[in-house]
Enzyme design. Sequence first.
Site, PDB file in Angstrom:
ATOM      1  N   ASP A  33      -2.511   8.401 -42.563  1.00  0.00           N
ATOM      2  CA  ASP A  33      -2.533   9.178 -41.304  1.00  0.00           C
ATOM      3  C   ASP A  33      -3.961   9.204 -40.753  1.00  0.00           C
ATOM      4  O   ASP A  33      -4.580  10.249 -40.609  1.00  0.00           O
ATOM      5  CB  ASP A  33      -2.008  10.598 -41.518  1.00  0.00           C
ATOM      6  CG  ASP A  33      -2.857  11.419 -42.499  1.00  0.00           C
ATOM      7  OD1 ASP A  33      -2.852  12.669 -42.357  1.00  0.00           O
ATOM      8  OD2 ASP A  33      -3.546  10.825 -43.352  1.00  0.00           O
ATOM      9  N   ASP A  38      -8.933   8.308 -44.456  1.00  0.00           N
ATOM     10  CA  ASP A  38      -7.954   7.219 -44.527  1.00  0.00           C
ATOM     11  C   ASP A  38      -8.613   5.893 -44.140  1.00  0.00           C
ATOM     12  O   ASP A  38      -8.372   4.852 -44.755  1.00  0.00           O
ATOM     13  CB  ASP A  38      -6.792   7.474 -43.564  1.00  0.00           C
ATOM     14  CG  ASP A  38      -6.072   8.771 -43.805  1.00  0.00           C
ATOM     15  OD1 ASP A  38      -6.607   9.834 -43.425  1.00  0.00           O
ATOM     16  OD2 ASP A  38      -4.986   8.731 -44.395  1.00  0.00           O
ATOM     17  N   ASN A  62      -2.826  13.997 -39.926  1.00  0.00           N
ATOM     18  CA  ASN A  62      -4.106  14.426 -39.343  1.00  0.00           C
ATOM     19  C   ASN A  62      -3.996  14.569 -37.825  1.00  0.00           C
ATOM     20  O   ASN A  62      -4.626  15.430 -37.214  1.00  0.00           O
ATOM     21  CB  ASN A  62      -5.198  13.411 -39.669  1.00  0.00           C
ATOM     22  CG  ASN A  62      -5.703  13.568 -41.096  1.00  0.00           C
ATOM     23  OD1 ASN A  62      -5.781  14.685 -41.608  1.00  0.00           O
ATOM     24  ND2 ASN A  62      -6.004  12.452 -41.738  1.00  0.00           N
ATOM     25  N   THR A 147      -1.761   8.160 -48.373  1.00  0.00           N
ATOM     26  CA  THR A 147      -2.960   9.007 -48.222  1.00  0.00           C
ATOM     27  C   THR A 147      -2.764  10.059 -47.136  1.00  0.00           C
ATOM     28  O   THR A 147      -3.739  10.591 -46.600  1.00  0.00           O
ATOM     29  CB  THR A 147      -4.196   8.147 -47.883  1.00  0.00           C
ATOM     30  OG1 THR A 147      -3.970   7.500 -46.614  1.00  0.00           O
ATOM     31  CG2 THR A 147      -4.475   7.117 -48.954  1.00  0.00           C
ATOM     32  N   PHE A 189      -3.445  19.953 -47.702  1.00  0.00           N
ATOM     33  CA  PHE A 189      -2.857  19.596 -46.404  1.00  0.00           C
ATOM     34  C   PHE A 189      -1.698  18.591 -46.516  1.00  0.00           C
ATOM     35  O   PHE A 189      -0.637  18.794 -45.935  1.00  0.00           O
ATOM     36  CB  PHE A 189      -3.962  19.029 -45.494  1.00  0.00           C
ATOM     37  CG  PHE A 189      -3.474  18.586 -44.145  1.00  0.00           C
ATOM     38  CD1 PHE A 189      -3.298  17.232 -43.880  1.00  0.00           C
ATOM     39  CD2 PHE A 189      -3.185  19.508 -43.157  1.00  0.00           C
ATOM     40  CE1 PHE A 189      -2.846  16.808 -42.633  1.00  0.00           C
ATOM     41  CE2 PHE A 189      -2.737  19.098 -41.904  1.00  0.00           C
ATOM     42  CZ  PHE A 189      -2.557  17.739 -41.641  1.00  0.00           C
ATOM     43  N   ASN A 190      -1.890  17.459 -47.205  1.00  0.00           N
ATOM     44  CA  ASN A 190      -0.863  16.419 -47.220  1.00  0.00           C
ATOM     45  C   ASN A 190       0.472  16.942 -47.746  1.00  0.00           C
ATOM     46  O   ASN A 190       1.536  16.583 -47.245  1.00  0.00           O
ATOM     47  CB  ASN A 190      -1.305  15.223 -48.074  1.00  0.00           C
ATOM     48  CG  ASN A 190      -2.353  14.373 -47.391  1.00  0.00           C
ATOM     49  OD1 ASN A 190      -2.540  14.462 -46.173  1.00  0.00           O
ATOM     50  ND2 ASN A 190      -3.078  13.595 -48.163  1.00  0.00           N
ATOM     51  N   HIS A 261     -11.569  12.199 -49.658  1.00  0.00           N
ATOM     52  CA  HIS A 261     -10.342  12.352 -50.443  1.00  0.00           C
ATOM     53  C   HIS A 261      -9.589  11.030 -50.648  1.00  0.00           C
ATOM     54  O   HIS A 261      -9.304  10.628 -51.759  1.00  0.00           O
ATOM     55  CB  HIS A 261      -9.412  13.349 -49.748  1.00  0.00           C
ATOM     56  CG  HIS A 261     -10.052  14.666 -49.450  1.00  0.00           C
ATOM     57  ND1 HIS A 261     -10.261  15.643 -50.408  1.00  0.00           N
ATOM     58  CD2 HIS A 261     -10.556  15.157 -48.290  1.00  0.00           C
ATOM     59  CE1 HIS A 261     -10.850  16.682 -49.847  1.00  0.00           C
ATOM     60  NE2 HIS A 261     -11.051  16.425 -48.572  1.00  0.00           N
ATOM     61  N   ASP A 262      -9.271  10.341 -49.563  1.00  0.00           N
ATOM     62  CA  ASP A 262      -8.311   9.235 -49.638  1.00  0.00           C
ATOM     63  C   ASP A 262      -8.791   8.003 -50.407  1.00  0.00           C
ATOM     64  O   ASP A 262      -7.973   7.380 -51.113  1.00  0.00           O
ATOM     65  CB  ASP A 262      -7.874   8.837 -48.220  1.00  0.00           C
ATOM     66  CG  ASP A 262      -7.080   9.949 -47.559  1.00  0.00           C
ATOM     67  OD1 ASP A 262      -7.020   9.977 -46.318  1.00  0.00           O
ATOM     68  OD2 ASP A 262      -6.514  10.794 -48.286  1.00  0.00           O
TER      69      ASP A 262
HETATM   70  O1  RIB Z   1      -6.445  17.337 -47.814  1.00  0.00           O
HETATM   71  C1  RIB Z   1      -7.051  16.087 -47.557  1.00  0.00           C
HETATM   72  C2  RIB Z   1      -6.053  15.131 -46.978  1.00  0.00           C
HETATM   73  O2  RIB Z   1      -5.594  15.617 -45.726  1.00  0.00           O
HETATM   74  C3  RIB Z   1      -6.648  13.736 -46.680  1.00  0.00           C
HETATM   75  O3  RIB Z   1      -5.656  12.759 -46.830  1.00  0.00           O
HETATM   76  C4  RIB Z   1      -7.044  13.839 -45.240  1.00  0.00           C
HETATM   77  O4  RIB Z   1      -7.043  12.564 -44.568  1.00  0.00           O
HETATM   78  C5  RIB Z   1      -5.937  14.692 -44.695  1.00  0.00           C
HETATM   79  O5  RIB Z   1      -4.837  13.846 -44.448  1.00  0.00           O
HETATM   80 CA    CA Z   2      -5.173  11.211 -45.015  1.00  0.00          CA
END
Ligand code: RIB
Ligand code: CA
Length: 332
Positions: A33, A38, A62, A147, A189-190, A261-262
């Site tokens: 996303d 990403d 996102n 991701t 979040f994801n 993160h990704d």
């Molecule tokens: O919490 C971090 C995640 O949420 C990452 O994948 C970032 O790109 C958002 O999608």
């Molecule tokens: Ca992401």
Amino acid sequence: MGFNNNQRGSSPVVDFTRRKDVMKKIPIIIDCDPGHDDAIALAAACASEKLDLLAVTVVAGNQTLIKTLRNAKKILNFIGKRPLLAAGADKPMFRELLTAPDFHGESGLDGPELPDPADYREEPVPAWDLTRRIIMESPEPVTLIPTGPLTNIGILFTAYPEVKRNIARISLMGGSILAGGNRTSAAEFNILVDPEAADIVFSSGVPITMCGLDVTNKAFLLPEEVETLRKTGRVGRFLAELIDFYFGMYLKLGFKGAALHDPCAVFALTNPELFQTRNFHVDIETRGSLTQGMTLADLRPWTDARPNVTACLDIDRQAFVRLLYDAGALYG
Ligand code: RIB
Ligand code: CA
């Protein structure tokens, strides 16, 4: 790299007979996303000689699907790659969409200006159809690297459960074991965007490597390291400009670096030696009033719950940073 030869005919969507040379690599599909981190994950995956990127699929997260699709095209075009590309879900399976403009901006990729490649067209099928075809036609089990929210994978497993037998592993960014949440105190979040899809994935029986906030919050770049990345070349400069924008929010939140993160979900596959891992049984909370989207790990030593994830809990951060430098330098 997956290439479009004949979507509508009987020939395979990816001509695996021409890919013998690459088939010793790990065949992967990235579902994302984009999203600043990403984008870094895509650049790292495309730079790895260990991975064969068969396709990229995009999901709303996102930002809206229109924006994440546009961003994926811009990123891949800029780094000089044109993998098969398909758009997936524009909203979670059973909920309204949550986005993250505070971290990624209105475009989802605020910061560097990138050309918009009008001639880079997505496949005329939804993400889950393209992913199913590639998986079922692949002579090797395929690894999925989600991701973003897990909506596309949840739909894939619901519509085409047969794909599970030719999936080697899912290496995902999402959730947390002990690190709590980021979008809420309980949920990352994801997972929070689509807890029902996450529940389908985590209970699928497919082996999962989970890169949650426990490890991804430790995968950060310090300002001086961003400057070193910037000097690695054209793509390194692009990645540094992404972090320039993305860093702002992390500094506001008191982080000393920009948590990437990704890319962890990619490096957990290419360089597992960088990570400390432990197996857990993890369930997804889909109903809690305060805990929706929580990844609940069973930490009881006496539990008889079968582990369903290998969770990454720690990372060799310097080695992670060096991998990003190497990826930037590879593009010249
Ligand atoms: O919490 C971090 C995640 O949420 C990452 O994948 C970032 O790109 C958002 O999608
Ligand atoms: Ca992401």
